[in-house]
Design a protein around this motif. Sequence first.
Motif, mmCIF file in Angstrom:
data_model
loop_
_atom_site.group_PDB
_atom_site.id
_atom_site.type_symbol
_atom_site.label_atom_id
_atom_site.label_comp_id
_atom_site.label_asym_id
_atom_site.label_seq_id
_atom_site.Cartn_x
_atom_site.Cartn_y
_atom_site.Cartn_z
ATOM 1 N N LEU A 6 135.011 91.082 11.060
ATOM 2 C CA LEU A 6 133.791 90.428 11.543
ATOM 3 C C LEU A 6 133.272 89.398 10.533
ATOM 4 O O LEU A 6 132.537 88.484 10.912
ATOM 5 N N GLY A 50 135.291 87.430 8.998
ATOM 6 C CA GLY A 50 136.206 86.306 9.040
ATOM 7 C C GLY A 50 137.474 86.438 8.237
ATOM 8 O O GLY A 50 138.233 85.466 8.111
ATOM 9 N N LEU A 71 138.574 92.093 18.235
ATOM 10 C CA LEU A 71 137.735 91.029 17.692
ATOM 11 C C LEU A 71 137.362 90.025 18.778
ATOM 12 O O LEU A 71 136.215 89.557 18.846
ATOM 13 N N LYS A 72 138.307 89.726 19.655
ATOM 14 C CA LYS A 72 138.040 88.785 20.745
ATOM 15 C C LYS A 72 136.966 89.335 21.687
ATOM 16 O O LYS A 72 136.062 88.608 22.102
ATOM 17 N N ASP A 101 133.605 89.213 19.879
ATOM 18 C CA ASP A 101 133.131 87.840 19.828
ATOM 19 C C ASP A 101 132.588 87.398 21.189
ATOM 20 O O ASP A 101 131.571 86.683 21.268
ATOM 21 N N HIS A 123 126.708 88.705 18.991
ATOM 22 C CA HIS A 123 126.483 89.373 17.718
ATOM 23 C C HIS A 123 125.601 90.613 17.834
ATOM 24 O O HIS A 123 125.328 91.273 16.841
ATOM 25 N N ARG A 161 126.953 93.893 16.358
ATOM 26 C CA ARG A 161 127.457 93.855 14.988
ATOM 27 C C ARG A 161 126.467 94.473 14.013
ATOM 28 O O ARG A 161 126.776 94.717 12.903
#
Length: 286
Positions: free
Chosen positions: A239, A241, A275-276, A279, A283, A286
């Motif tokens: 998350l 990156g 992750l996709k 995303d 957010h 998260r």
Amino acid sequence: MNAHEQNPGVRPDTTDSAGDWIRRSGRPSGIERIEAFFHGHGYEMHRHDTYAIGVTLGGVQSFSYRREKRHSLPGQIIVLHPDEEHDGEAGTSAGFMYRMVYVAPALLQEALGEKPLPFVPGGISDDARLRAAVHAMLLDEEAHSDALAQDDALFDLAAALDAAAGSPAQRHCGDFRAAQKAREYIHDALDRPVTLDELALASGRDRWSLSRDFRSFFGTSPHRYLTMRRLDLVRGLMLRGHSLADCAVGAGFADQSHMTRQFMKAYGVSPARWLKIVDAGGHAGR
């Protein structure tokens, strides 16, 4: 799996002109694994001083055991007690394929905490818990390569054998402080390999008592707990990156493929897909 594929951690041992073969692993700490395929008669009456515990992968595995003929079908579990004579042959013309682990009785007895050795009658079992434990010991690559995973698998195998043998469940009064110390040690060691001996030393408890304590107080095994905390770390790094390769290294996995296998087992989706999806949801979570 194709009967003639080479398996990780298992080396070719013998192959004869009929196409019968045996592949075996090494024997660390009283544990040896084999995979084999036989047409017709496989081997004569003999006996081991170890438990022989396995799963039939294909065909019909027929053998004489305790004065009766047994027939194991694909997926069934075979449990041969130490010093019990047995032979082996194919029950059909197609031959049979199986995996087996040979475990020194002392290892199982230590894991059971000085209880008598379990005896599973009949030589063949359909017990679901035992099947899961045998599959973990024989079919899970991590139980072959990771010391903590192997100890977890051995403990679960001992407990499953004991239950399948009909031993009454016993109330476990554990040491919470020792389990908590082991848990804290795990949290401080997410980026490197951890062994049960390390956890025992850190907690002041012997390894198998600690295994029972940890399961009792935290609901899962030390290795499973370590893996899940590593995956928590992976998700956080993703998350933020970081690349999947960097996430794997940063969370103590052997490599990206190792991390991906564990991620799939835990969450049912690949890291990239997870992750996709996150995303796409924004957010908020998260």
